[in-house]
Motif scaffolding. Structure first.
Motif, PDB file in Angstrom:
ATOM      1  N   UNK A  57       0.851  -1.187   0.000  1.00 49.49           N
ATOM      2  CA  UNK A  57       0.000   0.000   0.000  1.00 49.49           C
ATOM      3  C   UNK A  57       0.877   1.223   0.000  1.00 49.49           C
ATOM      4  N   UNK A  58       0.409   2.279  -0.647  1.00 51.94           N
ATOM      5  CA  UNK A  58       1.187   3.514  -0.731  1.00 51.94           C
ATOM      6  C   UNK A  58       0.446   4.609   0.047  1.00 51.94           C
ATOM      7  N   UNK A  75      -3.841   7.242   2.574  1.00 50.13           N
ATOM      8  CA  UNK A  75      -3.713   6.129   1.620  1.00 50.13           C
ATOM      9  C   UNK A  75      -4.036   6.636   0.211  1.00 50.13           C
ATOM     10  N   UNK A  76      -3.081   6.482  -0.734  1.00 46.56           N
ATOM     11  CA  UNK A  76      -3.321   6.948  -2.104  1.00 46.56           C
ATOM     12  C   UNK A  76      -3.472   5.783  -3.094  1.00 46.56           C
ATOM     13  N   UNK A  77      -3.187   4.554  -2.632  1.00 46.90           N
ATOM     14  CA  UNK A  77      -3.445   3.376  -3.483  1.00 46.90           C
ATOM     15  C   UNK A  77      -4.763   2.775  -3.056  1.00 46.90           C
ATOM     16  N   UNK A  78      -5.678   2.616  -3.978  1.00 50.74           N
ATOM     17  CA  UNK A  78      -7.009   2.123  -3.637  1.00 50.74           C
ATOM     18  C   UNK A  78      -6.970   0.710  -3.086  1.00 50.74           C
ATOM     19  N   UNK A  79      -6.020  -0.093  -3.559  1.00 46.77           N
ATOM     20  CA  UNK A  79      -5.891  -1.470  -3.115  1.00 46.77           C
ATOM     21  C   UNK A  79      -4.429  -1.852  -3.179  1.00 46.77           C
ATOM     22  N   UNK A 101       2.477   4.412  -9.673  1.00 43.18           N
ATOM     23  CA  UNK A 101       2.630   5.764 -10.206  1.00 43.18           C
ATOM     24  C   UNK A 101       1.604   6.675  -9.540  1.00 43.18           C
ATOM     25  N   UNK A 102       2.129   7.762  -8.872  1.00 42.89           N
ATOM     26  CA  UNK A 102       1.287   8.779  -8.224  1.00 42.89           C
ATOM     27  C   UNK A 102       1.220   9.983  -9.154  1.00 42.89           C
ATOM     28  N   UNK A 103       0.003  10.259  -9.662  1.00 46.19           N
ATOM     29  CA  UNK A 103      -0.166  11.376 -10.598  1.00 46.19           C
ATOM     30  C   UNK A 103      -0.859  12.581  -9.953  1.00 46.19           C
ATOM     31  N   UNK A 150       5.609   3.123   2.283  1.00 42.70           N
ATOM     32  CA  UNK A 150       5.246   1.865   1.629  1.00 42.70           C
ATOM     33  C   UNK A 150       5.012   0.831   2.706  1.00 42.70           C
ATOM     34  N   UNK A 151       3.820   0.238   2.700  1.00 41.95           N
ATOM     35  CA  UNK A 151       3.476  -0.776   3.705  1.00 41.95           C
ATOM     36  C   UNK A 151       3.191  -2.095   2.988  1.00 41.95           C
ATOM     37  N   UNK A 152       3.936  -3.142   3.363  1.00 36.61           N
ATOM     38  CA  UNK A 152       3.748  -4.473   2.795  1.00 36.61           C
ATOM     39  C   UNK A 152       2.666  -5.193   3.589  1.00 36.61           C
TER      40      UNK A 152
END
Length: 654
Positions: free
Chosen positions: A48-49, A63-67, A131-133, A145-147
């Motif tokens: 997760x980002x 949280x910027x990554x949806x999944x 990629x963060x736009x 970054x979380x694993x």
């Protein structure tokens, strides 16, 4: 592909080995931030980002990554993401099986890490890329970054602060140009990687323009950054005589290009000599030498030069005043003298005046290879199988003599004279002087030979030796009596190869033989019905060859024509005593081959009878001048075969 992978290894190995210090690094381009994990999550894991900022106003992570970002496990989806570069993965992993390709990308840094770094679509498939736009250029952010595992449980986290500022690769340096025939070669220098993640150029782009045109990228294949070997590009799609300009840029994984290098100029030209002529061969003649060689296959070939010397250590002098055209790879040197050795060599020239090395010299001596005139007016005389050939001589000045050939066909005629004969006639007495074989057709040829052993055309003549030699007679003949009805004549074959027919002769004892039959082959059997019963005959046979020469007679075979059946007996006999003795009378017998009668006498009726007549009796009576009443008489009939009738009828003299 092995070479490409080796180059990538040399370029990226240091980056991947930095995993002990860094877990991920970022690349910025405009308002976009790319996050690249140096070590991807394990199977069924993801990451997760989170982002905080712009700093310091926004200090909480969002949280910027949806999944969770995970590796792709569906081969069809992976092929869709990679697109046209999928064949590169097949070549790199040495398999076309999509499941196997994904397995290697996930399990090996060699494939997953290196190919992901070179192609970000591969990084996305392996679960390394995000990629963060939504960031803003020039602002500072903190990325975490979380694993997480398959159930979304957090395992470990990493974070890094960055200033959203584009860093472009450094431009290539010190471009060198090498000009060739329709090609230009470029090589340049580029700094080795220093360990700074802002310096992640992975490849180069080459741009070219000619005349007033625009610069356009010309390298279709990747030119990879290699810290151990300087980069090289060879441009083959150009024309000689045109001016070209080039510059080079360095490119990172995000597609950011450096400033272009210095612009270099070059004009390609042909300064490469053509290939050396091959397969030079010579053919000697009378005061001339012919040269031949393989035609040049150069696309810009123009022709050839011919060189000659009087020795391998002597200078070569060019013979031709004008260039020999490309399509005529031959030359005749008519300035030579017979008996002198010359050395020849050939070079090739192209349309730009470049001349090849000369081929290896070939030595040759001019000699007379001109055939002399043949003899003429060939005649012959044949006597007792001995042949005499005569002809009019050749007009050649350096004549050595004549060769004679003889054979039984025009195609195969062995030479029968070992050395040239000096005369204008030749006596042929055949094998071992026994003369030519009779009945054979012979082909004779005569040629003239000069002092250089050049032989003229052959003059031929066909001679047929008359066949005056009769064949050998048949091997044997036999004649068999067939019950007095006919004679069966059997005859063997002649051993002469030219025997073609056979004659049968017959004669009666004391007479000349007469020919009674001609047959086409042997062995044979012949039925002779023109015989007379009771007569004796002798049979002979002869063989005839193709020209009707007749052999001697075979040894004759004698046969008597007769049957074994006795004639019918008489039916009446009477014996009367008179003043002269005893007169025997009988009744005439009837038979188609009756020859006469014999008279027999005995002193007792059942005793032994003795014949009285010395010649066959043809009358119907007989006078026994010594007969008395004490005698008994019998009369038997006799046929033409000598058979006597059998009878019990007798008469006593009264």
């Amino acid at each position: 592909m092995k070479k490409v992978l080796m180059v990538i290894i040399l370029l990226i190995a240091v980056v991947l080995n930095a995993q002990q210090k860094e877990n991920f690094f970022v690349m910025t381009k405009g308002d976009s931030v790319g996050i690249f994990l140096l070590e991807p999550p394990k199977t069924q894991e993801g990451f997760l980002v989170y982002r905080s900022g712009p700093l310091p106003s926004e200090s909480e992570f969002k949280l910027i990554s949806k999944e969770p970002v995970k590796a792709v496990i569906d081969p069809s989806e992976a092929r869709m993401i990679v697109g046209d570069d999928w064949d590169v993965l097949e070549k790199a992993t040495k398999t076309s099986d999509a499941f196997e390709i994904l397995r290697k990308l996930r399990s090996s840094d060699l494939y997953g890490g290196l190919l992901s770094f070179l192609n970000l679509s591969v990084a996305k498939v392996t679960g390394r890329w995000f990629l963060d736009t939504t960031a803003q250029k020039g602002k500072e952010y903190d990325y975490k970054i979380t694993v997480v595992d398959s159930r979304g449980k957090e395992k470990q986290s990493y974070n890094k602060k960055i200033l959203l500022k584009e860093v472009f690769p450094a431009a290539p340096l010190k471009i060198k140009v090498e000009v060739g025939d329709e090609k230009i070669k470029l090589n340049w220098e580029y700094p080795k990687w220093s360990g700074n993640y802002d310096d992640i150029a992975v490849q180069f782009s080459v741009y070219r323009k000619s005349g007033d045109g625009r610069f356009e990228k010309v390298n279709k294949k990747l030119i990879l950054r290699d810290d151990y070997n300087p980069p090289v590009f060879e441009d083959l799609f150009i024309e000689n005589g045109l001016a070209y300009q080039y510059f080079i840029t360095a490119v990172d994984p995000m597609g950011r290009e450096s400033k272009h290098s210095e612009i270099v100029k070059a004009i390609p030209k042909d300064n490469v000599p053509p290939s050396i002529p091959q397969s030079l061969v010579t053919e000697t003649g009378d005061k001339k030498i012919n040269l031949n060689w393989a035609m040049s296959q150069e696309l810009d070939g123009a022709g050839y030069n011919i060189y000659r010397s009087f020795g391998l250590d002597k200078p070569l002098l060019k013979l031709n005043k004008k260039i020999i055209p490309l399509e005529y790879p031959f030359y005749t040197d008519s300035t030579v003298k017979n008996g002198i050795q010359y050395f020849y060599s050939v070079s090739s020239l192209d349309k730009n005046g470049n001349e090849s090395e000369r081929c290896n010299s070939v030595a040759v001596i001019a000699t007379d290879i001109t055939k002399p005139d043949p003899p003429s007016n060939v005649t012959y005389k044949l006597e007792k199988r001995n042949l005499v050939l005569k002809w009019k001589p050749s007009k050649a000045n350096d004549l050595a003599g004549y060769y004679i050939y003889r054979g039984e066909s025009m195609e195969i005629q062995p030479r029968i004279t070992h050395e040239p004969i000096k005369t204008f006639s030749y006596d042929d007495k055949g094998y071992k002087g026994k003369g030519l074989l009779p009945g054979k057709k012979f082909y004779f040829s005569i040629s003239a030979v000069d002092s250089m052993n050049n032989e003229s055309e052959k003059v031929s003549i066909i001679i047929t030796v008359p066949d005056d030699e009769p064949p050998l007679p048949p091997s044997s003949i036999t004649a068999e009596n067939a019950e007095g009805k006919y004679v069966l004549v059997s005859c063997g074959k002649s051993i002469s190869m030219d025997a073609t027919s056979y004659c049968i002769y017959r004669n009666q004892v004391g007479q000349k033989p007469i020919k009674i039959k001609v047959l086409d082959s042997a062995p044979f059997q012949y039925v002779d019905t023109a015989v007379v019963k009771g007569k004796s005959y002798i049979y002979f046979a002869t063989a005839l060859d193709t020209v009707k020469n007749e052999s001697e007679f075979t040894r004759g075979d004698t046969v008597i024509v007769r049957d074994n059946n006795p004639p019918p007996p008489i039916s009446y006999i009477k014996a009367s005593v008179n003043s002269k003795g005893v007169k025997i009378e009988w009744e005439k017998a009837f038979d188609f081959d009756l020859a006469g009668y014999n008279i027999y006498r005995s002193s007792v009726p059942t005793g032994i009878y003795e014949k009285l007549n010395s010649k066959l009796i043809t009358e119907f009576y007989f006078e026994d001048i010594s007969g008395t009443t004490t005698y008994y008489y019998k009369v038997v009939t006799v046929d033409t075969s000598g058979n006597e009738s059998i009878t019990d009828l007798y008469a006593q003299a009264e």
